[in-house]
Motif scaffolding. Structure first.
Motif, PDB file in Angstrom:
ATOM      1  N   SER A 107       8.439  -8.255   2.954  1.00 39.51           N
ATOM      2  CA  SER A 107       7.674  -7.562   3.983  1.00 39.51           C
ATOM      3  C   SER A 107       8.598  -7.035   5.062  1.00 39.51           C
ATOM      4  N   THR A 108       8.116  -6.015   5.769  1.00 43.54           N
ATOM      5  CA  THR A 108       8.870  -5.395   6.859  1.00 43.54           C
ATOM      6  C   THR A 108       7.983  -5.324   8.084  1.00 43.54           C
ATOM      7  N   ALA A 109       8.534  -5.665   9.234  1.00 45.33           N
ATOM      8  CA  ALA A 109       7.780  -5.630  10.495  1.00 45.33           C
ATOM      9  C   ALA A 109       7.218  -4.238  10.744  1.00 45.33           C
ATOM     10  N   GLY A 110       5.964  -4.203  11.155  1.00 41.28           N
ATOM     11  CA  GLY A 110       5.327  -2.938  11.480  1.00 41.28           C
ATOM     12  C   GLY A 110       4.453  -2.380  10.382  1.00 41.28           C
ATOM     13  N   VAL A 111       4.631  -2.836   9.154  1.00 40.06           N
ATOM     14  CA  VAL A 111       3.793  -2.372   8.043  1.00 40.06           C
ATOM     15  C   VAL A 111       2.566  -3.280   7.962  1.00 40.06           C
ATOM     16  N   PRO A 112       1.361  -2.734   7.995  1.00 35.56           N
ATOM     17  CA  PRO A 112       0.164  -3.571   7.931  1.00 35.56           C
ATOM     18  C   PRO A 112       0.158  -4.454   6.684  1.00 35.56           C
ATOM     19  N   THR A 113      -0.375  -5.656   6.836  1.00 34.43           N
ATOM     20  CA  THR A 113      -0.493  -6.556   5.706  1.00 34.43           C
ATOM     21  C   THR A 113      -1.724  -6.197   4.879  1.00 34.43           C
ATOM     22  N   ALA A 114      -1.811  -6.795   3.697  1.00 32.46           N
ATOM     23  CA  ALA A 114      -2.927  -6.508   2.799  1.00 32.46           C
ATOM     24  C   ALA A 114      -4.246  -6.954   3.425  1.00 32.46           C
ATOM     25  N   GLN A 115      -5.278  -6.155   3.202  1.00 29.20           N
ATOM     26  CA  GLN A 115      -6.619  -6.464   3.661  1.00 29.20           C
ATOM     27  C   GLN A 115      -7.529  -6.680   2.452  1.00 29.20           C
ATOM     28  N   THR A 116      -8.682  -7.277   2.679  1.00 30.97           N
ATOM     29  CA  THR A 116      -9.649  -7.482   1.607  1.00 30.97           C
ATOM     30  C   THR A 116      -9.975  -6.145   0.942  1.00 30.97           C
ATOM     31  N   GLU A 131       0.884  -3.758 -13.763  1.00 33.06           N
ATOM     32  CA  GLU A 131      -0.537  -3.697 -13.415  1.00 33.06           C
ATOM     33  C   GLU A 131      -0.800  -4.413 -12.096  1.00 33.06           C
ATOM     34  N   ALA A 132      -1.762  -3.910 -11.348  1.00 32.60           N
ATOM     35  CA  ALA A 132      -2.207  -4.613 -10.149  1.00 32.60           C
ATOM     36  C   ALA A 132      -2.763  -5.976 -10.554  1.00 32.60           C
ATOM     37  N   ASP A 133      -2.494  -6.977  -9.735  1.00 32.81           N
ATOM     38  CA  ASP A 133      -2.965  -8.325 -10.048  1.00 32.81           C
ATOM     39  C   ASP A 133      -4.476  -8.426 -10.032  1.00 32.81           C
ATOM     40  N   ASN A 134      -5.142  -7.565  -9.277  1.00 32.22           N
ATOM     41  CA  ASN A 134      -6.581  -7.684  -9.087  1.00 32.22           C
ATOM     42  C   ASN A 134      -7.358  -6.467  -9.583  1.00 32.22           C
ATOM     43  N   ALA A 135      -6.742  -5.672 -10.462  1.00 38.66           N
ATOM     44  CA  ALA A 135      -7.449  -4.506 -11.017  1.00 38.66           C
ATOM     45  C   ALA A 135      -6.862  -4.180 -12.382  1.00 38.66           C
ATOM     46  N   ARG A 136      -7.480  -4.703 -13.401  1.00 40.73           N
ATOM     47  CA  ARG A 136      -6.991  -4.484 -14.760  1.00 40.73           C
ATOM     48  C   ARG A 136      -6.988  -2.991 -15.090  1.00 40.73           C
ATOM     49  N   GLY A 137      -5.876  -2.536 -15.660  1.00 42.41           N
ATOM     50  CA  GLY A 137      -5.763  -1.150 -16.074  1.00 42.41           C
ATOM     51  C   GLY A 137      -5.188  -0.218 -15.025  1.00 42.41           C
ATOM     52  N   ILE A 138      -5.067  -0.701 -13.771  1.00 37.34           N
ATOM     53  CA  ILE A 138      -4.457   0.108 -12.720  1.00 37.34           C
ATOM     54  C   ILE A 138      -3.012  -0.343 -12.554  1.00 37.34           C
ATOM     55  N   THR A 139      -2.074   0.511 -12.943  1.00 35.55           N
ATOM     56  CA  THR A 139      -0.659   0.211 -12.768  1.00 35.55           C
ATOM     57  C   THR A 139      -0.141   0.942 -11.532  1.00 35.55           C
ATOM     58  N   SER A 140       1.042   0.585 -11.110  1.00 34.23           N
ATOM     59  CA  SER A 140       1.631   1.315  -9.981  1.00 34.23           C
ATOM     60  C   SER A 140       1.878   2.769 -10.362  1.00 34.23           C
ATOM     61  N   PHE A 141       2.103   3.050 -11.654  1.00 33.72           N
ATOM     62  CA  PHE A 141       2.305   4.430 -12.100  1.00 33.72           C
ATOM     63  C   PHE A 141       0.996   5.222 -12.044  1.00 33.72           C
ATOM     64  N   THR A 142      -0.094   4.642 -12.514  1.00 32.70           N
ATOM     65  CA  THR A 142      -1.367   5.368 -12.447  1.00 32.70           C
ATOM     66  C   THR A 142      -1.831   5.514 -11.003  1.00 32.70           C
ATOM     67  N   ALA A 143      -1.477   4.533 -10.155  1.00 33.96           N
ATOM     68  CA  ALA A 143      -1.798   4.663  -8.727  1.00 33.96           C
ATOM     69  C   ALA A 143      -1.035   5.833  -8.114  1.00 33.96           C
ATOM     70  N   LEU A 144       0.230   6.019  -8.528  1.00 34.32           N
ATOM     71  CA  LEU A 144       1.006   7.144  -8.023  1.00 34.32           C
ATOM     72  C   LEU A 144       0.476   8.465  -8.572  1.00 34.32           C
ATOM     73  N   ASP A 145       0.070   8.478  -9.841  1.00 37.57           N
ATOM     74  CA  ASP A 145      -0.612   9.668 -10.386  1.00 37.57           C
ATOM     75  C   ASP A 145      -1.793  10.057  -9.494  1.00 37.57           C
ATOM     76  N   ALA A 146      -2.598   9.048  -9.171  1.00 38.00           N
ATOM     77  CA  ALA A 146      -3.804   9.297  -8.377  1.00 38.00           C
ATOM     78  C   ALA A 146      -3.463   9.748  -6.967  1.00 38.00           C
ATOM     79  N   LEU A 147      -2.363   9.248  -6.430  1.00 41.32           N
ATOM     80  CA  LEU A 147      -1.952   9.666  -5.093  1.00 41.32           C
ATOM     81  C   LEU A 147      -1.591  11.155  -5.076  1.00 41.32           C
ATOM     82  N   VAL A 148      -0.935  11.632  -6.120  1.00 38.97           N
ATOM     83  CA  VAL A 148      -0.618  13.062  -6.200  1.00 38.97           C
ATOM     84  C   VAL A 148      -1.908  13.884  -6.171  1.00 38.97           C
ATOM     85  N   VAL A 149      -2.903  13.447  -6.926  1.00 44.49           N
ATOM     86  CA  VAL A 149      -4.191  14.137  -6.932  1.00 44.49           C
ATOM     87  C   VAL A 149      -4.846  14.052  -5.560  1.00 44.49           C
TER      88      VAL A 149
END
Length: 353
Positions: A107-116, A131-149
């Motif tokens: 972690s780095t100071a100033g970056v918000p921590t995870a929320q519910t 894969e995300a620990d709490n969302a089966r099928g969502i990887t960091s790569f697919t999350a980045l794909d979605a961020l581009v969109v």
């Protein structure tokens, strides 16, 4: 392509968001319906960007292992300001959140921590498409794909998206390239900048060896070095295992190694290395460098590994692209120093080749 479900964001950004990260610059969205939230810093809100100042390009920058998205965001803002681009780029810095138990390690100071409701990874899993620990099928790569969109939805005037990473963020970007969604957006050109990663993803079973070297793993720190390709000399059983190679690809990535290799070979990629990111001196952070046998087969330090990979790229992976590594003078392992240098600014904010 995963569908998007916008979530109410924080208050509209203010001019300071084009100078430094703050909570006013912190937004969120769902990479897929019901999947949980991914947060990101943005240098301008869609509302503030309307009119003549509408952005024509976007720069997405990926944080390092400490998840220092605020520092990476600020470095990209400084680079953008110095470049004084007519494209008025919107700068984006996602945050791959981790659980409270993991946060003490990355972690780095100033970056918000995870929320519910936030998507959660481990300190290491987001680096290579886990894969995300709490969302089966969502990887960091697919999350980045979605961020581009998400970026092209919120800022529809954007026509060029550059995805850049430094250090561990560069590892993530370099691994992502071959697995990025082919149809992530038909509206934009995608570019990549890989700066100072600790290790690299190889798509073949050879490694570059500097002419004259007698051991596996290049020790050459000179951009003029000549390399030849050969199977690794050291008896390392993991040298071609994911994330160093493509053996044992995670099923969650849903792409064959040969297809990923072809995607990577055809992409628009720039390589950056800091001239002083070599050895164990001040500012190299060599104590956190991967020193496994698979990593050592790529070179002794980050600069050597980057020079070697560029040689592999030119000789075997994508010889028609003529990609070279640009060595940034007077910088060690420092994202602000590297991103704000004139040569890095051209890669981060220049037109697609």
């Amino acid at each position: 392509m995963l569908g998007l479900l916008p979530i109410a964001a924080h208050a509209a950004s203010v001019p300071s968001c084009q100078q430094q990260a703050s909570n006013d610059c912190y937004f969120s969205f769902q990479p897929a319906p019901g999947s949980g939230q991914l947060h990101y810093y943005a240098s301008q809100s869609a509302e503030a960007a309307a009119g003549p100042a509408e952005p024509r390009s976007a720069l997405i920058v990926i944080h390092g292992h400490p998840r220092d998205a605020n520092i990476t965001f600020n470095a990209a803002l400084a680079a953008s300001s110095l470049a004084n681009s007519r494209e008025n780029p919107v700068v984006i810095a996602p945050v791959f959140q981790v659980s409270p138990d993991e946060a003490s390690k990355c972690s780095t100071a100033g970056v918000p921590t995870a929320q519910t409701g936030d998507l959660l990874w481990t300190c290491a899993s987001w680096l290579d498409g886990g894969e995300a620990d709490n969302a089966r099928g969502i990887t960091s790569f697919t999350a980045l794909d979605a961020l581009v969109v998400e970026v092209t939805r919120r800022w529809p005037t954007v026509r060029v998206v550059t995805i850049a990473g430094f250090s561990a963020g560069a590892q993530m970007v370099q691994h992502y390239i071959g697995f990025a969604a082919a149809d992530v957006s038909s509206k934009v050109t995608i570019r990549y900048v890989v700066a100072d990663p600790g290790t690299w993803l190889y798509f073949d079973g050879v490694r570059p060896v500097a002419d004259g070297d007698t051991t596996s793993g290049s020790t050459c720190a000179d951009a003029s070095c000549r390399f030849h390709l050969a199977p690794p000399i050291n008896a390392c059983l993991t040298v071609n295992q994911w994330k160093y190679g493509t053996d044992g690809l995670p099923a969650s990535l849903k792409r064959a190694a040969s297809v990923a290799r072809a995607h990577y070979a055809s992409a628009d990629i720039f390589y950056l290395e800091a001239a002083q990111d070599s050895g164990t001196g001040r500012g190299t952070y060599s104590h956190i460098l991967d020193k496994s046998c698979a990593a050592e087969a790529q070179g002794s330090f980050r600069l050597q590994r980057g020079l070697a990979y560029a040689a592999y790229d030119r000789q075997l992976l994508a010889p028609n692209k003529h990609r070279a590594v640009v060595v940034i003078p007077d910088c060690a392992h420092d994202v602000t120093c590297v991103f704000t240098s004139p040569t890095a600014r051209a890669a981060l904010l220049g037109p697609s080749r």
